[in-house]
Scaffold this motif. Structure first.
Motif, mmCIF file in Angstrom:
data_model
loop_
_atom_site.group_PDB
_atom_site.id
_atom_site.type_symbol
_atom_site.label_atom_id
_atom_site.label_comp_id
_atom_site.label_asym_id
_atom_site.label_seq_id
_atom_site.Cartn_x
_atom_site.Cartn_y
_atom_site.Cartn_z
ATOM 1 N N ASP A 71 38.432 33.843 46.024
ATOM 2 C CA ASP A 71 38.081 33.658 47.436
ATOM 3 C C ASP A 71 36.570 33.763 47.559
ATOM 4 O O ASP A 71 35.999 34.855 47.478
ATOM 5 C CB ASP A 71 38.781 34.726 48.291
ATOM 6 C CG ASP A 71 38.502 34.543 49.776
ATOM 7 O OD1 ASP A 71 37.722 33.634 50.133
ATOM 8 O OD2 ASP A 71 39.053 35.327 50.580
ATOM 9 N N GLN A 72 35.924 32.620 47.745
ATOM 10 C CA GLN A 72 34.463 32.589 47.771
ATOM 11 C C GLN A 72 33.881 33.178 49.054
ATOM 12 O O GLN A 72 32.663 33.309 49.189
ATOM 13 C CB GLN A 72 33.979 31.141 47.600
ATOM 14 C CG GLN A 72 34.452 30.495 46.304
ATOM 15 C CD GLN A 72 34.062 31.282 45.072
ATOM 16 O OE1 GLN A 72 32.951 31.812 44.989
ATOM 17 N NE2 GLN A 72 34.982 31.384 44.113
ATOM 18 N N TRP A 77 30.010 43.501 47.092
ATOM 19 C CA TRP A 77 29.891 43.537 45.636
ATOM 20 C C TRP A 77 31.197 43.997 45.000
ATOM 21 O O TRP A 77 31.635 43.444 43.993
ATOM 22 C CB TRP A 77 28.752 44.481 45.258
ATOM 23 C CG TRP A 77 28.462 44.526 43.790
ATOM 24 C CD1 TRP A 77 27.594 43.740 43.088
ATOM 25 C CD2 TRP A 77 29.067 45.411 42.824
ATOM 26 N NE1 TRP A 77 27.611 44.065 41.757
ATOM 27 C CE2 TRP A 77 28.505 45.096 41.560
ATOM 28 C CE3 TRP A 77 30.001 46.431 42.910
ATOM 29 C CZ2 TRP A 77 28.856 45.762 40.402
ATOM 30 C CZ3 TRP A 77 30.362 47.099 41.738
ATOM 31 C CH2 TRP A 77 29.800 46.763 40.511
ATOM 32 N N VAL A 78 31.854 45.012 45.589
ATOM 33 C CA VAL A 78 33.078 45.568 45.019
ATOM 34 C C VAL A 78 34.193 44.539 44.993
ATOM 35 O O VAL A 78 34.860 44.338 43.965
ATOM 36 C CB VAL A 78 33.519 46.816 45.806
ATOM 37 C CG1 VAL A 78 34.885 47.311 45.314
ATOM 38 C CG2 VAL A 78 32.483 47.923 45.679
ATOM 39 N N THR A 79 34.420 43.850 46.104
ATOM 40 C CA THR A 79 35.512 42.874 46.143
ATOM 41 C C THR A 79 35.225 41.671 45.258
ATOM 42 O O THR A 79 36.136 41.107 44.650
ATOM 43 C CB THR A 79 35.771 42.409 47.580
ATOM 44 O OG1 THR A 79 34.547 41.876 48.146
ATOM 45 C CG2 THR A 79 36.267 43.561 48.439
ATOM 46 N N ARG A 80 33.965 41.259 45.166
ATOM 47 C CA ARG A 80 33.626 40.137 44.287
ATOM 48 C C ARG A 80 33.873 40.499 42.828
ATOM 49 O O ARG A 80 34.419 39.704 42.061
ATOM 50 C CB ARG A 80 32.169 39.725 44.501
ATOM 51 C CG ARG A 80 31.930 38.935 45.776
ATOM 52 C CD ARG A 80 30.518 38.353 45.844
ATOM 53 N NE ARG A 80 29.499 39.387 46.012
ATOM 54 C CZ ARG A 80 28.647 39.760 45.071
ATOM 55 N NH1 ARG A 80 28.693 39.203 43.867
ATOM 56 N NH2 ARG A 80 27.735 40.702 45.317
ATOM 57 N N PHE A 83 37.829 40.923 42.216
ATOM 58 C CA PHE A 83 38.740 39.791 42.356
ATOM 59 C C PHE A 83 38.178 38.442 41.903
ATOM 60 O O PHE A 83 38.951 37.529 41.628
ATOM 61 C CB PHE A 83 39.178 39.657 43.829
ATOM 62 C CG PHE A 83 39.954 40.834 44.331
ATOM 63 C CD1 PHE A 83 41.250 41.070 43.908
ATOM 64 C CD2 PHE A 83 39.375 41.718 45.227
ATOM 65 C CE1 PHE A 83 41.959 42.164 44.371
ATOM 66 C CE2 PHE A 83 40.080 42.819 45.698
ATOM 67 C CZ PHE A 83 41.376 43.046 45.277
ATOM 68 N N ASN A 84 36.861 38.283 41.837
ATOM 69 C CA ASN A 84 36.301 36.943 41.624
ATOM 70 C C ASN A 84 35.432 36.798 40.396
ATOM 71 O O ASN A 84 35.428 35.738 39.766
ATOM 72 C CB ASN A 84 35.451 36.515 42.836
ATOM 73 C CG ASN A 84 36.275 36.126 44.036
ATOM 74 O OD1 ASN A 84 37.473 36.363 44.077
ATOM 75 N ND2 ASN A 84 35.625 35.526 45.021
ATOM 76 N N GLU A 85 34.668 37.827 40.046
ATOM 77 C CA GLU A 85 33.561 37.640 39.108
ATOM 78 C C GLU A 85 33.689 38.544 37.885
ATOM 79 O O GLU A 85 34.460 39.500 37.864
ATOM 80 C CB GLU A 85 32.229 37.959 39.805
ATOM 81 C CG GLU A 85 31.936 37.092 41.013
ATOM 82 C CD GLU A 85 30.639 37.506 41.703
ATOM 83 O OE1 GLU A 85 30.008 38.486 41.249
ATOM 84 O OE2 GLU A 85 30.267 36.856 42.685
ATOM 85 N N HIS A 86 32.893 38.202 36.862
ATOM 86 C CA HIS A 86 32.710 39.119 35.740
ATOM 87 C C HIS A 86 31.973 40.366 36.230
ATOM 88 O O HIS A 86 31.248 40.329 37.232
ATOM 89 C CB HIS A 86 31.882 38.458 34.640
ATOM 90 C CG HIS A 86 32.581 37.315 33.960
ATOM 91 N ND1 HIS A 86 33.659 37.494 33.131
ATOM 92 C CD2 HIS A 86 32.325 35.973 33.976
ATOM 93 C CE1 HIS A 86 34.048 36.327 32.670
ATOM 94 N NE2 HIS A 86 33.263 35.379 33.159
ATOM 95 N N ASN A 496 41.945 39.404 38.785
ATOM 96 C CA ASN A 496 40.687 38.716 38.509
ATOM 97 C C ASN A 496 40.890 37.730 37.357
ATOM 98 O O ASN A 496 41.094 38.142 36.216
ATOM 99 C CB ASN A 496 39.599 39.723 38.147
ATOM 100 C CG ASN A 496 38.213 39.096 38.123
ATOM 101 O OD1 ASN A 496 38.039 37.953 37.701
ATOM 102 N ND2 ASN A 496 37.219 39.839 38.578
ATOM 103 N N PRO A 497 40.836 36.414 37.642
ATOM 104 C CA PRO A 497 41.078 35.420 36.587
ATOM 105 C C PRO A 497 39.971 35.346 35.553
ATOM 106 O O PRO A 497 40.172 34.793 34.478
ATOM 107 C CB PRO A 497 41.184 34.106 37.374
ATOM 108 C CG PRO A 497 40.403 34.337 38.621
ATOM 109 C CD PRO A 497 40.607 35.782 38.960
ATOM 110 N N LYS A 498 38.791 35.893 35.835
ATOM 111 C CA LYS A 498 37.676 35.799 34.894
ATOM 112 C C LYS A 498 38.005 36.488 33.569
ATOM 113 O O LYS A 498 37.556 36.050 32.515
ATOM 114 C CB LYS A 498 36.416 36.424 35.500
ATOM 115 C CG LYS A 498 35.830 35.632 36.663
ATOM 116 C CD LYS A 498 35.204 34.327 36.198
ATOM 117 C CE LYS A 498 34.493 33.627 37.344
ATOM 118 N NZ LYS A 498 33.832 32.377 36.916
#
Length: 539
Positions: A71-72, A77-80, A83-86, A496-498
């Protein structure tokens, strides 16, 4: 077709900067790419794994998985990071780096043997690119675990954590608890569009199936140097590796003459594989390999320069050397039978005497293995439902040699199939992704022959074929005929797919049955898991 091309362009635009990154191999992860890799509109070299920077189109396809469920609009910072980033991610014009913490925490219960199982793994991965030619990847894991009963018995017998390394906790009060560390590292240099050079301590896989009868990722990681060349529709790989053999006496550092090195005895391997995409439907592959051992200290052979030539038939050189090294040759093939289904197969020949084969008298040295399978995507017209149905068999004594220092194995485990030899196996695997939810199902049935009344029937590749009691009368699954049943189901929710961080609930039903008795395992596990590594339990 237009949608397919548009998707490729979108992935290319998004991930161009990381196109050369190394993608660790995991069957479950790669199976989710069936739609792209086995489409009638593409012509990928799918049988060489893991995929690295030289095959940029495949790399972009793999990178697309890293967008699942992201979800862009997340700003904190915590949620990114969750769930989204390395955990750490740097993308510059001339280099890129990512770093992740890799947990694998599980708790479970082996109900059949009343054992509480658990896994406590803390790991890391770091990867990236330097310029347009260098890419690198490294991972490491510190582990403690209590396994179910059959895995504990396996580890105690071989002193090897399946696919990993030796158990450090062999003495003391809690000997059923296992303790080990494991690491991999790969450095890749893409010289140009024709040549790629890879130096690593990791695993390799050849084939389109779940199993490989030529070279699989079953055993522990090993050091290797690999050269890959691509010319048109042909891809060629030459690789030189060093393996370890804990079955032989440990080299003694107290030797009075100082002739031995520390650690386990070692052996060497050279491998060649040519993959030819004849057209969009048909691919053919040709494989050969040589395993040779270090001789004793007074005449140590080491790396044999006769096998360094990357474009020569290894079996011929082995004969010219007058040696008794272990040669293996093989063939692979795949054919895209219809729009969402591909048939594939392998043939491995360890030793072969034609006149004995056609006599059908069970000659021991007719050592061969065969694979035949069907795999695809969108089964029953359900989008993202990937499937595989596969048959594998290996005759008695296949992959064996006079000593384990010459067999087709590494670190007491097989370089090909985990059941060794003298088996027949049917299996099927289904994988479905719905947003962040993942569903996995697997079923295996195998029949194999164990040693009986002190006689070697050729299943254990670590046992010398010189211990056989006869030359004829060996049939596949002969000996103590054993039936093996295995069911594995998993439901996961991707965080987190990363780095494949997920909650996962799994269950295993396993039965091994012969005239001497029946061993059953019923196990349920739950945990927070990550990484793309394969951990095999289906044997």
């Amino acid at each position: 077709m237009k949608k397919h091309i548009l998707g490729l362009l979108l992935v290319f635009a998004t991930f161009y900067a990381s196109a050369q990154q190394i993608i660790p191999y995991s069957y479950n992860q790669y199976q989710r790419l069936n739609r792209s890799l086995y489409s009638l509109d593409t012509r990928f070299h799918t049988s060489l794994k893991p995929v690295i920077g030289d095959d940029t189109t495949v790399t972009r396809q793999l990178d697309s998985l890293l967008l699942i469920g992201t979800d862009q609009t997340r700003n904190s910072w915590v949620t990114r990071k969750l769930f989204n980033e390395h955990l750490v991610e740097i993308n510059k014009e001339d280099y890129s780096v990512y770093i992740d913490f890799l947990p694998d925490f599980q708790i479970g219960r082996d109900f059949s043997h009343e054992i509480t199982t658990w896994l406590n793994t803390r790991g890391y991965q770091i990867g990236g690119t330097i310029g347009k030619k260098f890419s690198f990847y490294s991972s490491g894991f510190e582990n403690q675990a209590r396994f179910n009963n059959y895995l504990t018995n396996y580890i105690d017998a071989k002193n090897v954590i399946p696919g990993m390394v030796n158990d450090r906790n062999k003495t003391g009060v809690f000997t059923n608890n296992k303790d080990w560390a494991y690491a991999t590292a790969v450095l890749n240099y893409t010289a140009n569009k024709y040549f790629t050079f890879t130096l690593g301590h990791d695993k390799n896989f050849i084939g389109d199936g779940y199993r490989s009868l030529l070279l699989s990722d079953i055993s522990a990681a090993y050091p290797f140097f690999k050269v890959t060349g691509t010319l048109g529709n042909v891809k060629y790989m030459a690789m030189w590796s060093q393996f370890q053999d804990p079955n032989n006496p440990v080299l003694d550092p107290s030797d009075p003459q100082g002739l031995y090195d520390h650690g386990f005895k070692r052996k060497w391997g050279a491998f060649h594989y040519l993959d030819w995409n004849v057209n969009n439907r048909l691919s053919l592959g040709f494989f050969d390999s040589i395993i040779w051992q270090d001789t004793d200290a007074s005449g140590k052979r080491g790396l044999d320069i006769s096998y360094l030539n990357p474009i020569i038939f290894l079996r011929t050189i082995e004969g010219m050397n007058g040696s008794l090294d272990n040669a293996l040759i093989g063939l692979t093939a795949k054919y895209k039978l219809f729009s969402n289904g591909t048939i594939y197969g392998q043939l491995a020949l360890d030793e072969f005497t034609a006149k004995e084969v056609f006599k059908g008298n069970g000659y021991w040295a007719n050592k061969s293995a065969i694979q035949l399978g069907l795999k695809g995507f969108d089964a029953f017209k359900v989008a993202n439902l990937n499937y595989l149905v596969e048959f594998n068999t290996a005759r008695p004594f296949t992959y064996t040699q006079r000593t384990s220092l010459l067999n087709y194995g590494n670190y007491a485990e097989a370089l090909a199939h985990p059941m060794g030899a003298n088996f027949k196996e049917f299996l099927t695997i289904w994988n479905y992704q719905l947003g962040r939810w993942g569903f996995y199902g697997q079923g295996n049935y195998a029949q194999y022959g164990l040693n009986q009344n002190g006689e070697n029937f050729g299943k254990d590749i670590n046992e010398s074929y010189l211990t056989r009691k006869q030359d004829y009368g060996y049939q596949t699954a002969g000996g103590l005929k054993t039936n093996f049943y295995y069911l594995d189901g998993r439901i996961s929710y991707l965080l987190n797919p990363k780095y494949n961080l997920r909650f996962e609930l799994g269950g295993i039903l396993r039965t091994e049955k012969n005239s001497l008795g029946t061993d059953r395992t019923t196990q349920i596990t739950f945990g927070l898991r990550s990484t793309f590594r394969n951990i095999y339990q289906d044997f």
